[in-house]
Design a protein around this motif. Structure first.
Motif, PDB file in Angstrom:
ATOM      1  N   ARG A   1       3.944 -27.398  28.919  1.00  0.00           N
ATOM      2  CA  ARG A   1       3.537 -26.383  27.970  1.00  0.00           C
ATOM      3  C   ARG A   1       2.074 -26.662  27.487  1.00  0.00           C
ATOM      4  O   ARG A   1       1.728 -25.654  27.191  1.00  0.00           O
ATOM      5  CB  ARG A   1       4.565 -26.476  27.107  1.00  0.00           C
TER       6      ARG A   1
ATOM      7  N   ASN B   1       2.494 -18.124  26.468  1.00  0.00           N
ATOM      8  CA  ASN B   1       2.520 -19.331  27.522  1.00  0.00           C
ATOM      9  C   ASN B   1       2.760 -18.720  28.752  1.00  0.00           C
ATOM     10  O   ASN B   1       1.797 -19.196  29.633  1.00  0.00           O
ATOM     11  CB  ASN B   1       3.436 -20.456  27.035  1.00  0.00           C
TER      12      ASN B   1
ATOM     13  N   ARG C   1       0.648 -20.425  19.099  1.00  0.00           N
ATOM     14  CA  ARG C   1       1.277 -19.884  17.900  1.00  0.00           C
ATOM     15  C   ARG C   1       0.362 -18.877  17.274  1.00  0.00           C
ATOM     16  O   ARG C   1       0.884 -17.717  16.806  1.00  0.00           O
ATOM     17  CB  ARG C   1       1.568 -21.191  16.938  1.00  0.00           C
TER      18      ARG C   1
ATOM     19  N   HIS D   1       5.953 -18.325  23.557  1.00  0.00           N
ATOM     20  CA  HIS D   1       6.669 -18.549  24.843  1.00  0.00           C
ATOM     21  C   HIS D   1       6.093 -17.593  25.709  1.00  0.00           C
ATOM     22  O   HIS D   1       5.566 -17.779  26.868  1.00  0.00           O
ATOM     23  CB  HIS D   1       8.246 -18.760  24.868  1.00  0.00           C
TER      24      HIS D   1
ATOM     25  N   TRP E   1      13.439 -24.121  20.106  1.00  0.00           N
ATOM     26  CA  TRP E   1      12.643 -24.049  18.888  1.00  0.00           C
ATOM     27  C   TRP E   1      12.001 -25.280  18.352  1.00  0.00           C
ATOM     28  O   TRP E   1      10.700 -25.403  18.492  1.00  0.00           O
ATOM     29  CB  TRP E   1      13.607 -23.519  17.935  1.00  0.00           C
TER      30      TRP E   1
ATOM     31  N   GLN F   1      16.499 -18.012  21.966  1.00  0.00           N
ATOM     32  CA  GLN F   1      15.188 -17.507  22.450  1.00  0.00           C
ATOM     33  C   GLN F   1      15.281 -16.880  23.530  1.00  0.00           C
ATOM     34  O   GLN F   1      14.531 -15.834  23.882  1.00  0.00           O
ATOM     35  CB  GLN F   1      14.165 -18.885  22.416  1.00  0.00           C
TER      36      GLN F   1
ATOM     37  N   GLU G   1       3.376 -27.000  19.105  1.00  0.00           N
ATOM     38  CA  GLU G   1       2.111 -26.596  18.127  1.00  0.00           C
ATOM     39  C   GLU G   1       1.471 -27.700  17.566  1.00  0.00           C
ATOM     40  O   GLU G   1       0.274 -27.576  17.370  1.00  0.00           O
ATOM     41  CB  GLU G   1       2.967 -25.832  17.298  1.00  0.00           C
TER      42      GLU G   1
ATOM     43  N   GLU H   1       8.987 -26.154  20.585  1.00  0.00           N
ATOM     44  CA  GLU H   1       7.801 -25.372  20.419  1.00  0.00           C
ATOM     45  C   GLU H   1       7.077 -25.871  19.240  1.00  0.00           C
ATOM     46  O   GLU H   1       5.735 -25.760  19.105  1.00  0.00           O
ATOM     47  CB  GLU H   1       8.266 -23.834  20.249  1.00  0.00           C
TER      48      GLU H   1
END
Length: 914
Positions: free
Chosen positions: A155, A886, A872, A883, A113, A591, A120, A116
């Motif tokens: 990512r 992605n 996002r 995720h 989390w 997640q 973002e 991510e």
């Protein structure tokens, strides 16, 4: 370059023109292409890494980059995300405010989390301008920053982000881990800095002294060995001693240590205390370690700064180079260093600093029996556990080493160590640690605590039988307090969920739940509900399983994915979808398990492309946190999806991965799923004998309908059994499906699958028609299509082609709508046998490259990203996780042979209107 008396900070660029050009080319490329890149500058201390990094940063700023640069610190490498924090909090336009960063790090207990959120923020900035994130001394990066640096470049590979790292040569160190993780996915440049040439060193001499170096000076500089920092230090001493006639100016020794000998005793002592605290330290902290008031050390501070040893940024003092700190540090005797580190730890904690800030000093200054150090390590481990469980486990392991076996504290520390090792996914270490402690013959109560603590590791390792044996042995000692007894009883329930006698398991589970409630122990309560939920699902009692898992998620929201899946087992996809949305928006701490639930939801609704992406995401997330829970089942389902879609190569790759996963995690459920997948492949290869053999192997592991992954596949399993002329096996499977339907009378899928099974075994058209009718009222198109296809084939075999056509057409169109092209083609062939042609092929093979190769979901995401959406914002619009976006986007870039969002936008803009 600086002239005589000028600054020396850029002197290291002499002789580095080629290396600087290599990095500047990457700076230009990232800005031009809109895709990411990574460069690693590496070399020995003082070789010019920091100077080269600074020059590259300056170039990037001039090229319009948003820049964030940080520096890792040897004595601060324990603090989670401390290294990367400097990169995102500082610079010309900080990526995050200090308050936002603190909220991210404090309020959530999941690395994925947190990662991510960082992605973002960087992605959003990179949407407006290229971004450079630089980290110096990466060899000392903290574990969480290392984790982030391994994941973030991949990512963000489709955004203009340049990662610039500098570090020492360490073949197996953090820098190489980061580079290897990125290699093959984005441009990577490794810039190795060697010794400067004699010509470059001579240029440095001219820059510093303002005149060409004579033979005497060149001879002196030979001692620097081509190291620009050492050369500059020697030149500075020469410049400051211009009036001296000595061949070697007073106080100059080859290297840096000689420069310290001219300092006052108080200044050297002050510097030694600072060196113990780290390269960057507080004035008051150093004064406290000296045992003197800060005011008494002002002269020492001024002399250290004036001598070029320290820089003062107003908040902290910083050694101008780590070689200077090392030169001071090694002159302290080892025993004194150890004592000073221990005192530094005590002082930091007394000043109100968090325990983790003192950990590096504890590790260097503690000795066995130091219970204060043990306490600090335990507190620090608890603080970092949520985001760096591996580090927490390391700290606890060290704490345990400090506690002699004779101390009562040893077993409390040992129990905590076992739990933290388990949380870090180091289950084998947890068990071996527990067994070492148990071998010390602890008191009965401690024996029970340790066995309870080992339960999680044993369960994770699929050692259910051993878990049961240990729990029962501990319960038999009668030495545990009520809450530990409740935990042991609950762990026994969890182990019994794998047993054949589920009736006895349920009775034990009910007793465990009562004991947990009576003891008021939350862990025992969670374990008991989890065990009861597992037992109910293994028994096929889906409504009861939903009750158990709903109660579990109410107790702990981390178990919301289990409740979602339980809703799917009773065909309540609406509730499952609402909970998925709720969990996605809230940011669950699990997640990977949420992605598994998402995949099951999409699979049930026939969204094959989305399901495949969700299972791929799940596997990626499990790998990130080293917790492979559902990977075998995920690969089994992905292989089946590939077979349905006609991608035999992908199906075989997933089959091989599933086999590899089964070797690592050979539990009964994984074994059953693997054997059935092998049957599906044998069916696709036209080998009915092998199909029957593999389904028989499933039955030997346990009843087919016990395995949740297989229940909806009872129809295909029976069809394969009949094709292999094993009517007995087909009858056994049909009987299991009927019993499952009796246990779930309100679940359309269960009732429809049972009717489908009976119709196949008895060649009963009425039962097959009933199956299609019931399944049409349910949510699962793949199950519905399978029943409709078998109904059509049965009509066709009975010579009633006119009745076969509607059922076969329904099956073909349903399968085609899900993307199951190969399965639709097979049904189309049956339609052709019935005399019905097709105006177009039922299943056109999708190309592997280009826009037409994209799935419907991939096209949606491609268009959103081309419009400027971040992962996002696209996820929010599509109600999926970032995720999963992605995962889809990675596939889009591969199929389109592009590597940036800019290229994607250009490609989408050029497409003809739909």
């Amino acid at each position: 370059m600086a002239g005589a008396g000028g600054p020396l900070s850029r002197s290291g660029l002499r002789g580095r023109e080629q290396e600087l050009g290599q990095i500047e080319a990457l700076v230009t490329s990232v800005a031009r292409t809109g895709s990411s890149g990574l460069a690693l500058i590496r070399g020995e201390p003082g070789i010019g890494k920091t100077t080269l990094l600074a020059a590259a940063v300056s170039t990037a700023r001039q090229s319009g980059y948003s820049v964030g640069v940080g520096k890792a610190d040897e004595l601060h490498h324990i603090v989670p995300l401390s290294s990367l924090a400097a990169c995102v909090l500082h610079g010309d336009r900080p990526l995050l405010s200090a308050g936002t960063f603190a909220d991210i790090a404090r309020n959530h207990d999941q690395r994925i989390w947190l990662l991510e959120r960082l992605a973002e923020a960087i992605e959003a900035r990179a949407g407006n301008m290229p971004v450079l994130i630089g980290l110096d001394d990466v060899q000392w990066a903290d574990p969480l920053s290392r984790f982030a640096l391994r994941q973030l470049p991949l990512r963000l590979r489709t955004s203009p982000v340049l990662w610039l790292l500098a570090g020492r040569r360490e073949p197996a160190g953090p820098a190489e881990e980061i580079v290897e993780a990125a290699r093959g996915s984005l441009p990577v440049a490794t810039v190795a800095l060697g010794p400067l040439s004699g010509a470059a060193i001579a240029q440095l001499a001219g820059d510093t002294l303002g005149t060409a170096a004579d033979e005497r000076i060149r001879d002196l500089l030979d001692g620097a060995g081509g190291n620009p920092f050492l050369a500059v230090e020697m030149l500075a001493a020469l410049r400051d001693a211009e009036s001296s006639d000595d061949l070697v100016p007073r106080g100059l020794v080859v290297g840096v240590r000689g420069r310290l000998r001219s300092l006052q005793a108080d200044t050297l002592r002050f510097l030694q205390m600072g060196a113990v605290l780290g390269r960057r330290f507080g004035f008051h902290d150093a004064a406290a370690l000296c045992g003197r008031p800060a005011a008494a050390l002002i002269n020492a501070l001024e002399e250290a700064v004036g001598a070029g040893i320290l820089d003062d940024d107003g908040d902290h003092l910083v050694f101008r180079h780590d070689l200077l700190r090392q030169a001071v540090y090694v002159d302290i005797s080892p025993s004194a260093r150890k004592a000073l580190h221990r005192e530094a730890a005590r002082g930091l904690v007394a000043a109100g600093r968090p325990p983790v800030d003192a950990v590096s000093h504890i590790l260097r200054g503690s000795a066995p029996g130091d219970e204060e150090a043990v306490s600090l390590l335990r507190r620090a481990a608890e603080d970092v556990l949520p985001v760096t469980p591996g580090l927490a486990a390391d700290l606890m392991t060290h704490a345990l080493e400090l506690v002699p076996s004779a101390r009562p504290l040893r077993y409390a520390v040992g129990e905590q160590t076992i739990l933290f090792l388990t949380r870090a996914g180091r289950n084998g270490e947890a068990v071996s640690t527990g067994d070492r402690l148990l071998a010390e013959r602890p008191p009965l109560e401690e024996f029970s605590r340790l066995q309870a603590g080992l339960g999680g590791a044993l369960w994770n390792m699929d050692r259910a039988a051993e878990l049961r044996r240990r729990a029962e042995a501990a319960l038999a000692t009668a030495g545990a307090v009520p809450r530990i007894t409740a935990r042991l009883t609950a762990l026994r329930t969890l182990a019994l969920s794998r047993d054949h006698d589920l009736v006895a398991a349920r009775e034990a589970g009910e007793a465990a739940l009562r004991a947990a409630v009576q003891a008021g122990d939350r862990d025992a309560h969670t374990l008991a509900l989890s065990g009861l939920g597992e037992i109910a699902q293994n028994a096929g009692e889906n409504a009861l399983a939903l009750d158990r898992f709903a109660a579990l998620s109410a107790l702990d929201s981390a178990f919301l994915p289990e409740e979602i899946i339980a809703h799917l087992h009773v065909d309540d996809f609406d509730a499952g979808g609402r909970l998925l949305l709720e969990a996605t928006e809230a940011g669950t701490t699990r997640q990977a398990m949420l992605s598994w639930a998402q995949g099951q939801h999409d699979l049930g609704l026939g969204r094959l492309d989305d399901a495949d992406a969700a299972f791929a995401t799940m596997e990626h997330l499990e790998n990130e946190v080293n917790a492979p829970v559902q990977q075998v089942n995920g690969r089994v389902i992905r292989s089946w999806i590939a077979l349905l879609c006609g991608d035999r190569d992908a199906a075989r790759l997933h089959l091989a991965a599933a086999r590899e996963g089964l070797e690592a995690k050979p539990n009964p459920g994984n074994t059953a799923a693997m054997r059935f997948l092998e049957a599906l492949h044998a069916d696709a290869d036209g080998d009915p004998g092998l199909c029957v053999d593999r389904i028989r192997q499933v039955e030997r592991v346990g009843p087919f309908m016990r395995w949740r992954v297989l229940r909806d596949w009872a129809g295909p399993a029976i069809r394969m059994a009949l094709n292999g002329a094993d009517e007995e096996l087909a009858g056994e499977l049909a009987a299991q499906a009927a019993a499952h339907a009796e246990r779930n009378p309100s679940v359309p899928t269960a009732t429809g699958v049972a009717a489908h099974a009976r119709g196949l075994v008895e060649n009963d058209l009425t039962a097959l028609q009933r199956a299609v009718e019931v399944l049409d009222s349910g949510p699962r198109p793949l199950v519905r299509a399978a029943a409709a296809a078998d109904l059509g084939r049965t009509f066709l075999a009975a010579g009633r082609a006119h009745r076969a056509v509607p059922a076969l057409t329904h099956a073909r169109d349903t399968l085609a709508a899900t993307g199951a092209r190969a399965a639709a083609t097979l049904v189309q062939r049956d339609l052709e046998k019935a005399g019905v042609g097709s105006r177009k092929p039922a299943a056109v093979q999708r190309p592997v490259q280009g826009w037409e190769a994209l799935t419907a979901s991939e096209r949606k995401i491609a268009r959103l990203v081309a419009q400027g959406h971040t992962n996002r914002s696209a996820a929010d619009l599509l109600v999926i996780s970032p995720h999963t976006v992605n995962t889809h986007l990675t596939s889009v870039f591969r199929k389109l042979s592009i590597n940036s969002r800019v290229q994607l936008a250009n490609l989408v803009t050029a497409l003809p209107g739909d």
